[in-house]
Design an enzyme around this catalytic site. Structure first.
Site, PDB file in Angstrom:
ATOM      1  N   ARG A  31     -16.941   2.112   4.971  1.00  0.00           N
ATOM      2  CA  ARG A  31     -16.858   3.164   6.071  1.00  0.00           C
ATOM      3  C   ARG A  31     -16.882   4.658   5.718  1.00  0.00           C
ATOM      4  O   ARG A  31     -16.862   4.786   4.442  1.00  0.00           O
ATOM      5  CB  ARG A  31     -15.592   2.781   6.674  1.00  0.00           C
ATOM      6  CG  ARG A  31     -15.529   1.240   7.370  1.00  0.00           C
ATOM      7  CD  ARG A  31     -14.096   1.173   7.781  1.00  0.00           C
ATOM      8  NE  ARG A  31     -13.319   0.690   6.538  1.00  0.00           N
ATOM      9  CZ  ARG A  31     -11.650   0.483   6.409  1.00  0.00           C
ATOM     10  NH1 ARG A  31     -11.397   0.526   7.583  1.00  0.00           N
ATOM     11  NH2 ARG A  31     -11.232   0.203   5.418  1.00  0.00           N
ATOM     12  N   LYS A  91      -9.831   5.437   3.820  1.00  0.00           N
ATOM     13  CA  LYS A  91      -8.783   4.786   2.536  1.00  0.00           C
ATOM     14  C   LYS A  91      -7.787   5.796   1.992  1.00  0.00           C
ATOM     15  O   LYS A  91      -8.417   6.799   1.688  1.00  0.00           O
ATOM     16  CB  LYS A  91      -9.297   3.587   1.822  1.00  0.00           C
ATOM     17  CG  LYS A  91      -9.731   2.339   2.809  1.00  0.00           C
ATOM     18  CD  LYS A  91      -8.827   1.873   3.391  1.00  0.00           C
ATOM     19  CE  LYS A  91      -7.733   1.042   2.725  1.00  0.00           C
ATOM     20  NZ  LYS A  91      -6.801   0.384   3.346  1.00  0.00           N
ATOM     21  N   TYR A 110      -5.653   6.707   6.117  1.00  0.00           N
ATOM     22  CA  TYR A 110      -4.721   5.417   5.807  1.00  0.00           C
ATOM     23  C   TYR A 110      -3.869   5.724   4.530  1.00  0.00           C
ATOM     24  O   TYR A 110      -4.738   5.894   3.695  1.00  0.00           O
ATOM     25  CB  TYR A 110      -5.388   4.058   5.999  1.00  0.00           C
ATOM     26  CG  TYR A 110      -5.610   3.675   7.431  1.00  0.00           C
ATOM     27  CD1 TYR A 110      -4.889   3.566   8.224  1.00  0.00           C
ATOM     28  CD2 TYR A 110      -7.185   3.664   7.756  1.00  0.00           C
ATOM     29  CE1 TYR A 110      -5.222   3.181   9.672  1.00  0.00           C
ATOM     30  CE2 TYR A 110      -7.681   3.159   9.007  1.00  0.00           C
ATOM     31  CZ  TYR A 110      -6.616   2.972   9.796  1.00  0.00           C
ATOM     32  OH  TYR A 110      -6.910   2.573  11.147  1.00  0.00           O
ATOM     33  N   HIS A 112      -0.736   3.765   3.231  1.00  0.00           N
ATOM     34  CA  HIS A 112      -0.316   2.526   2.943  1.00  0.00           C
ATOM     35  C   HIS A 112       0.460   2.776   1.812  1.00  0.00           C
ATOM     36  O   HIS A 112       0.685   2.118   0.766  1.00  0.00           O
ATOM     37  CB  HIS A 112      -1.191   1.539   2.697  1.00  0.00           C
ATOM     38  CG  HIS A 112      -2.041   1.064   4.053  1.00  0.00           C
ATOM     39  ND1 HIS A 112      -1.445   0.607   5.074  1.00  0.00           N
ATOM     40  CD2 HIS A 112      -3.180   1.249   4.508  1.00  0.00           C
ATOM     41  CE1 HIS A 112      -2.121   0.357   6.238  1.00  0.00           C
ATOM     42  NE2 HIS A 112      -3.354   0.763   5.746  1.00  0.00           N
ATOM     43  N   GLU A 134      -1.558   5.142   9.856  1.00  0.00           N
ATOM     44  CA  GLU A 134      -0.665   3.880   9.903  1.00  0.00           C
ATOM     45  C   GLU A 134       0.777   4.015  10.629  1.00  0.00           C
ATOM     46  O   GLU A 134       1.099   3.423  11.191  1.00  0.00           O
ATOM     47  CB  GLU A 134      -0.630   2.981   8.951  1.00  0.00           C
ATOM     48  CG  GLU A 134       0.114   3.347   7.772  1.00  0.00           C
ATOM     49  CD  GLU A 134      -0.309   4.253   6.881  1.00  0.00           C
ATOM     50  OE1 GLU A 134       0.448   4.668   5.738  1.00  0.00           O
ATOM     51  OE2 GLU A 134      -1.641   4.743   7.131  1.00  0.00           O
ATOM     52  N   ASP A 286      -2.090  -4.978   3.005  1.00  0.00           N
ATOM     53  CA  ASP A 286      -2.206  -3.452   2.865  1.00  0.00           C
ATOM     54  C   ASP A 286      -0.782  -2.862   2.655  1.00  0.00           C
ATOM     55  O   ASP A 286      -0.707  -2.000   1.997  1.00  0.00           O
ATOM     56  CB  ASP A 286      -2.718  -2.812   4.024  1.00  0.00           C
ATOM     57  CG  ASP A 286      -4.159  -2.622   3.772  1.00  0.00           C
ATOM     58  OD1 ASP A 286      -4.905  -2.395   2.705  1.00  0.00           O
ATOM     59  OD2 ASP A 286      -4.901  -2.245   4.987  1.00  0.00           O
TER      60      ASP A 286
END
Length: 379
Positions: A31, A91, A110, A112, A134, A286
């Protein structure tokens, strides 16, 4: 490394800023954080956008498609990170990118952090303003930036599970929907959020027997209303989970606690009660995973077998469908990127309560309450 171009830092000001889009380097991450049409909007708003060469190639967006809308192509990842006020990624930074973190940098992606303590340390040690997709949360509890990838991951989970049940992939050789004169396969989904709903959608479409477990009454009612008897809604208890897991051919772990580690809802014994060649897909990986036998895997080596059960625990499942995933992600994140760039970090956070909940690290401290709980040394 190139000299940083702007001053003062983005968190203290508004006005034109430099936004960086580096190429994702997590294993087989395909992505890109913003599609060319989104870049055009940022440039029209008066900002400069640096895009690393080939950042969008795996998603079907050429370098030329970015230069045509006014982006500046940069060959070196380090230059993108160093010259930018605001880095927008898909990410979380991997270890080899920690060297790019620095005071004054703002990062929107993101994160995480619950499952990556080393990244929390790196963000705080380098005083990075880290805003995680998130934990951006609306007043009604909706997670608008998690939703699009949850929808994708839920659908992928059932599709992958179906594929892994085939005998040539080590599965039990079961067709989930069955055919005339045979029994259908059972898909059990743990959690009725966006991941669970979409996993169930695909399973119902395949003709499988489907059970969805959740602890919240309104989620169970939503299942009943959505599927009109084609999927069974069951209150989630340890006993109910154990009962259904033992009979399941495919289990999708879709448990979420916003920003926090996922609770373990399937024990090793429960996994061991499944027939050999059954499959579990842990979408919660995740955030640490919700299955006791889960451990993170990659698209390069996506599965392993434990207690006779095939496990699929890839931490970036939506990378399998980069065109769809990237378009959906940009649609959700772009309004927030524009707000951060147009207003500056502090004003954007002050004016948008949902975005404020996305703030996880700032000036060497953990800011979000859950991140503070998980990493007290940075509180």
């Amino acid at each position: 490394m190139a000299k940083h171009l702007t001053s003062p830092k983005l968190s203290d000001r508004s006005g034109p800023v430099i936004i960086g889009i580096p190429k994702e380097i997590k294993t087989k991450e395909t992505r890109v954080s913003i599609i060319p049409q989104g870049v055009r909007q940022l440039i029209q708003a008066g900002h400069q956008v640096l895009v690393q060469q080939k950042a969008g190639a795996a998603s079907g967006f050429s370098d030329e498609s970015y230069t045509q809308v006014g982006a500046t192509l940069v060959a070196d990842a380090g230059e993108v990170w160093e010259k930018s006020d605001l880095i927008v990624k898909v990410k979380e930074p991997v270890e080899s990118e920690y060297k790019y973190l620095r005071p004054g940098l703002s990062l929107f992606t993101y994160l995480h952090l619950a499952s990556v303590p080393a990244l929390t340390d790196a963000l705080c040690q380098n005083k990075v303003t880290g805003i995680g997709y998130e934990t951006v949360e609306l007043e009604d509890g909706e997670l608008p930036l998690l939703k699009p990838m949850s929808e994708v991951a839920g659908r992928i989970a059932t599709q992958i599970g179906t594929y892994l049940l085939h005998a040539n992939h080590g599965g039990k050789g079961l067709l989930l929907g069955g055919v005339t004169g045979t029994s259908r396969g059972l898909v059990t989904v743990i959690g009725a959020g966006w991941v669970g709903l979409n996993a169930a959608d695909v399973a119902v479409g395949l003709g499988a027997e489907v059970v969805v477990l959740d602890i919240k009454d309104h989620k169970l009612r939503q299942i009943e209303e959505r599927f009109k008897g084609k999927a069974r809604a069951v209150r989630s208890t340890s006993q109910a989970i154990a009962e259904w897991i033992a009979k399941s051919d495919l289990v999708v772990g879709a448990v979420l606690v916003s920003g926090d580690k996922a609770p373990t809802v399937l024990t090793k014994e429960m996994v061991g009660s499944m027939e050999e060649g059954s499959v579990v897909v842990d979408v919660a990986i995740d955030q640490g995973g919700c299955i006791a036998t889960s451990k993170p895997t990659t698209h390069a080596e996506p599965t392993y077998r434990e207690r006779g059960v095939i496990h699929y625990c890839v931490t970036n499942m939506p990378a399998l469908t980069p065109r769809t995933s990237t378009e959906a992600l940009t649609a959700a994140t772009l309004p927030y990127v524009l707000k951060l760039a147009n207003l500056g970090i502090q004003k954007a956070l002050e004016q948008d309560s949902a975005l404020k909940l996305g703030l996880q690290t700032e000036n060497g401290k953990a800011i979000h309450p859950i991140i503070q709980k998980l990493f007290p040394k940075w509180s």
